[in-house]
Design a protein around this motif. Sequence first.
Motif, PDB file in Angstrom:
ATOM      1  N   VAL A 200      57.889 -36.046 -53.497  1.00 23.96           N
ATOM      2  CA  VAL A 200      56.977 -37.044 -52.947  1.00 23.96           C
ATOM      3  C   VAL A 200      56.630 -38.027 -54.051  1.00 23.96           C
ATOM      4  N   ASP A 201      56.603 -39.314 -53.736  1.00 27.47           N
ATOM      5  CA  ASP A 201      56.302 -40.343 -54.726  1.00 27.47           C
ATOM      6  C   ASP A 201      54.996 -40.012 -55.449  1.00 27.47           C
ATOM      7  N   GLY A 202      55.029 -40.112 -56.778  1.00 24.93           N
ATOM      8  CA  GLY A 202      53.868 -39.755 -57.585  1.00 24.93           C
ATOM      9  C   GLY A 202      52.640 -40.583 -57.303  1.00 24.93           C
ATOM     10  N   ARG A 203      52.817 -41.785 -56.783  1.00 22.47           N
ATOM     11  CA  ARG A 203      51.670 -42.637 -56.474  1.00 22.47           C
ATOM     12  C   ARG A 203      50.942 -42.160 -55.220  1.00 22.47           C
ATOM     13  N   LEU A 204      51.573 -41.289 -54.454  1.00 19.71           N
ATOM     14  CA  LEU A 204      50.934 -40.722 -53.274  1.00 19.71           C
ATOM     15  C   LEU A 204      50.253 -39.392 -53.559  1.00 19.71           C
ATOM     16  N   VAL A 205      50.838 -38.588 -54.421  1.00 21.97           N
ATOM     17  CA  VAL A 205      50.363 -37.211 -54.569  1.00 21.97           C
ATOM     18  C   VAL A 205      48.948 -37.137 -55.133  1.00 21.97           C
ATOM     19  N   GLY A 206      48.489 -38.185 -55.835  1.00 15.59           N
ATOM     20  CA  GLY A 206      47.124 -38.182 -56.364  1.00 15.59           C
ATOM     21  C   GLY A 206      46.107 -38.814 -55.443  1.00 15.59           C
ATOM     22  N   SER A 207      46.520 -39.203 -54.239  1.00 15.70           N
ATOM     23  CA  SER A 207      45.642 -39.912 -53.309  1.00 15.70           C
ATOM     24  C   SER A 207      45.059 -38.960 -52.271  1.00 15.70           C
ATOM     25  N   ARG A 208      43.741 -38.832 -52.242  1.00 15.50           N
ATOM     26  CA  ARG A 208      43.124 -38.001 -51.214  1.00 15.50           C
ATOM     27  C   ARG A 208      43.336 -38.608 -49.826  1.00 15.50           C
ATOM     28  N   GLY A 241      53.723 -27.598 -42.924  1.00 15.59           N
ATOM     29  CA  GLY A 241      54.676 -28.667 -43.209  1.00 15.59           C
ATOM     30  C   GLY A 241      55.842 -28.204 -44.041  1.00 15.59           C
ATOM     31  N   ARG A 242      56.539 -29.171 -44.604  1.00 19.26           N
ATOM     32  CA  ARG A 242      57.686 -28.875 -45.461  1.00 19.26           C
ATOM     33  C   ARG A 242      57.214 -28.364 -46.814  1.00 19.26           C
ATOM     34  N   ARG A 243      57.979 -27.472 -47.379  1.00 24.31           N
ATOM     35  CA  ARG A 243      57.557 -26.789 -48.605  1.00 24.31           C
ATOM     36  C   ARG A 243      57.290 -27.768 -49.742  1.00 24.31           C
ATOM     37  N   HIS A 244      58.181 -28.757 -49.934  1.00 23.32           N
ATOM     38  CA  HIS A 244      58.025 -29.637 -51.090  1.00 23.32           C
ATOM     39  C   HIS A 244      56.755 -30.476 -50.984  1.00 23.32           C
ATOM     40  N   VAL A 245      56.331 -30.793 -49.746  1.00 22.69           N
ATOM     41  CA  VAL A 245      55.093 -31.554 -49.566  1.00 22.69           C
ATOM     42  C   VAL A 245      53.886 -30.672 -49.846  1.00 22.69           C
ATOM     43  N   LEU A 246      53.892 -29.448 -49.327  1.00 26.05           N
ATOM     44  CA  LEU A 246      52.744 -28.558 -49.512  1.00 26.05           C
ATOM     45  C   LEU A 246      52.579 -28.112 -50.964  1.00 26.05           C
ATOM     46  N   GLU A 247      53.677 -27.975 -51.678  1.00 22.93           N
ATOM     47  CA  GLU A 247      53.562 -27.636 -53.103  1.00 22.93           C
ATOM     48  C   GLU A 247      52.851 -28.742 -53.875  1.00 22.93           C
ATOM     49  N   GLU A 248      53.117 -29.985 -53.508  1.00 23.52           N
ATOM     50  CA  GLU A 248      52.405 -31.100 -54.139  1.00 23.52           C
ATOM     51  C   GLU A 248      50.931 -31.083 -53.740  1.00 23.52           C
ATOM     52  N   PHE A 249      50.628 -30.668 -52.527  1.00 20.83           N
ATOM     53  CA  PHE A 249      49.242 -30.604 -52.078  1.00 20.83           C
ATOM     54  C   PHE A 249      48.465 -29.552 -52.862  1.00 20.83           C
ATOM     55  N   VAL A 250      49.059 -28.387 -53.057  1.00 19.77           N
ATOM     56  CA  VAL A 250      48.402 -27.338 -53.838  1.00 19.77           C
ATOM     57  C   VAL A 250      48.148 -27.812 -55.269  1.00 19.77           C
ATOM     58  N   ALA A 251      49.119 -28.516 -55.856  1.00 19.54           N
ATOM     59  CA  ALA A 251      48.935 -29.053 -57.212  1.00 19.54           C
ATOM     60  C   ALA A 251      47.809 -30.087 -57.242  1.00 19.54           C
ATOM     61  N   LEU A 253      45.154 -30.124 -55.256  1.00 17.19           N
ATOM     62  CA  LEU A 253      43.893 -29.382 -55.165  1.00 17.19           C
ATOM     63  C   LEU A 253      43.527 -28.755 -56.505  1.00 17.19           C
ATOM     64  N   GLU A 254      44.519 -28.228 -57.205  1.00 20.84           N
ATOM     65  CA  GLU A 254      44.246 -27.612 -58.509  1.00 20.84           C
ATOM     66  C   GLU A 254      43.702 -28.630 -59.496  1.00 20.84           C
ATOM     67  N   ARG A 255      44.241 -29.856 -59.458  1.00 22.63           N
ATOM     68  CA  ARG A 255      43.729 -30.901 -60.347  1.00 22.63           C
ATOM     69  C   ARG A 255      42.293 -31.282 -59.996  1.00 22.63           C
ATOM     70  N   THR A 275      39.539 -20.194 -46.307  1.00 23.21           N
ATOM     71  CA  THR A 275      38.332 -20.115 -45.496  1.00 23.21           C
ATOM     72  C   THR A 275      37.086 -20.300 -46.366  1.00 23.21           C
ATOM     73  N   CYS A 276      35.938 -20.401 -45.693  1.00 23.89           N
ATOM     74  CA  CYS A 276      34.608 -20.404 -46.314  1.00 23.89           C
ATOM     75  C   CYS A 276      34.464 -21.503 -47.366  1.00 23.89           C
ATOM     76  N   GLY A 277      33.975 -21.159 -48.559  1.00 20.83           N
ATOM     77  CA  GLY A 277      33.677 -22.165 -49.578  1.00 20.83           C
ATOM     78  C   GLY A 277      34.833 -23.061 -49.938  1.00 20.83           C
ATOM     79  N   PRO A 278      36.013 -22.521 -50.246  1.00 18.85           N
ATOM     80  CA  PRO A 278      37.144 -23.394 -50.574  1.00 18.85           C
ATOM     81  C   PRO A 278      37.518 -24.338 -49.427  1.00 18.85           C
ATOM     82  N   ALA A 279      37.454 -23.858 -48.183  1.00 22.09           N
ATOM     83  CA  ALA A 279      37.757 -24.716 -47.038  1.00 22.09           C
ATOM     84  C   ALA A 279      36.773 -25.870 -46.954  1.00 22.09           C
TER      85      ALA A 279
END
Length: 312
Positions: A200-208, A241-251, A253-255, A275-279
């Motif tokens: 996924v383009d890097g300019r998108l992955v940092g955009s909420r 969704g697709r794995r490569h998109v969700l892996e960028e999403f997890v990254a 969230l970690e940031r 669930t709960c607090g993290p959700a």
Amino acid sequence: MTNGGRRLTPSEREEIISCAATGESLTAIGARYGVTRQAIRAVLRRNGVPPRRTGTLTDNQRNEVLHRFLGGASLNQIAAEFGVTAPAVRGLLTRRGIEIRSVSHGLRHDAFDNFDPETCYWIGFLFADGCVSYRPGHIPQISVGLAARDREHLVALRSFLGCDNSISATSPTHGSCQFSVRSHRLADRIVELGRYQQAVDGRLVGSRDFWRGVVDGDGSLGIYRRPAPSTRSLTQFRVVGRRHVLEEFVAFLEREGIVGLSVRPHRSIFTVGTTCGPAERIARLLYEDAVMALARKAEIAARMIARQRGAA
């Protein structure tokens, strides 16, 4: 397993239904997903989508098709009215020597060229819920289908794109309405930004805003009652969704300090959930003061944010 030799994921089946609803041929859809025409027909049949009639127009109906097109009706509108496919209407017009309108009036072909919040949102939404179709001899098509309750969101997308394309009536078989545009530039842009590829383009992955669009397209937020004797409800977040998109999403969230989530296989797709607090923290990160959001998910997110604030 399909009779085309590979298993289609749930998201691919949704895309197939959306593409078929816009009039794309079963052969072209099958070629794109690496399965046979019969496999595509089987997907549509299992989801209650009836086959379209072709070659059944009377001479009077053919003349009326020409009249309707010259009066400004789109191929999809005419196809729905006469119960045939859009390619069948196109073929009839071509045989009569009528030039087919190739672009939508007012369509912003540069709509995805920048990365402002609203643009990032719609790119994310189409990453999750849109289908990009290429057929030889035709302008590429971007199509999306939503449930009738979300029809106004398609109106908002159409307004963003600046065009006057029609939004179909709600299908009585699968309860969705369809919207599509044709544009080389828009379709190529969605693909090059990583819709189907492994980056996924890097300019998108940092955009909420981008990620909120993805969640609005293929995610869920909920507040559920726990089993007795508990009196406190449970909040939940999930996106597929697709794995490569969700892996960028997890990254992403970690940031933002939301850790501990992972991409997990779920049947033939992938999912991220908590669930709960993290959700509630995810809901606040994505939806608080949002420039654009799907109304019903934004309402649930607001309730989750209120809970998170109350617990702080």
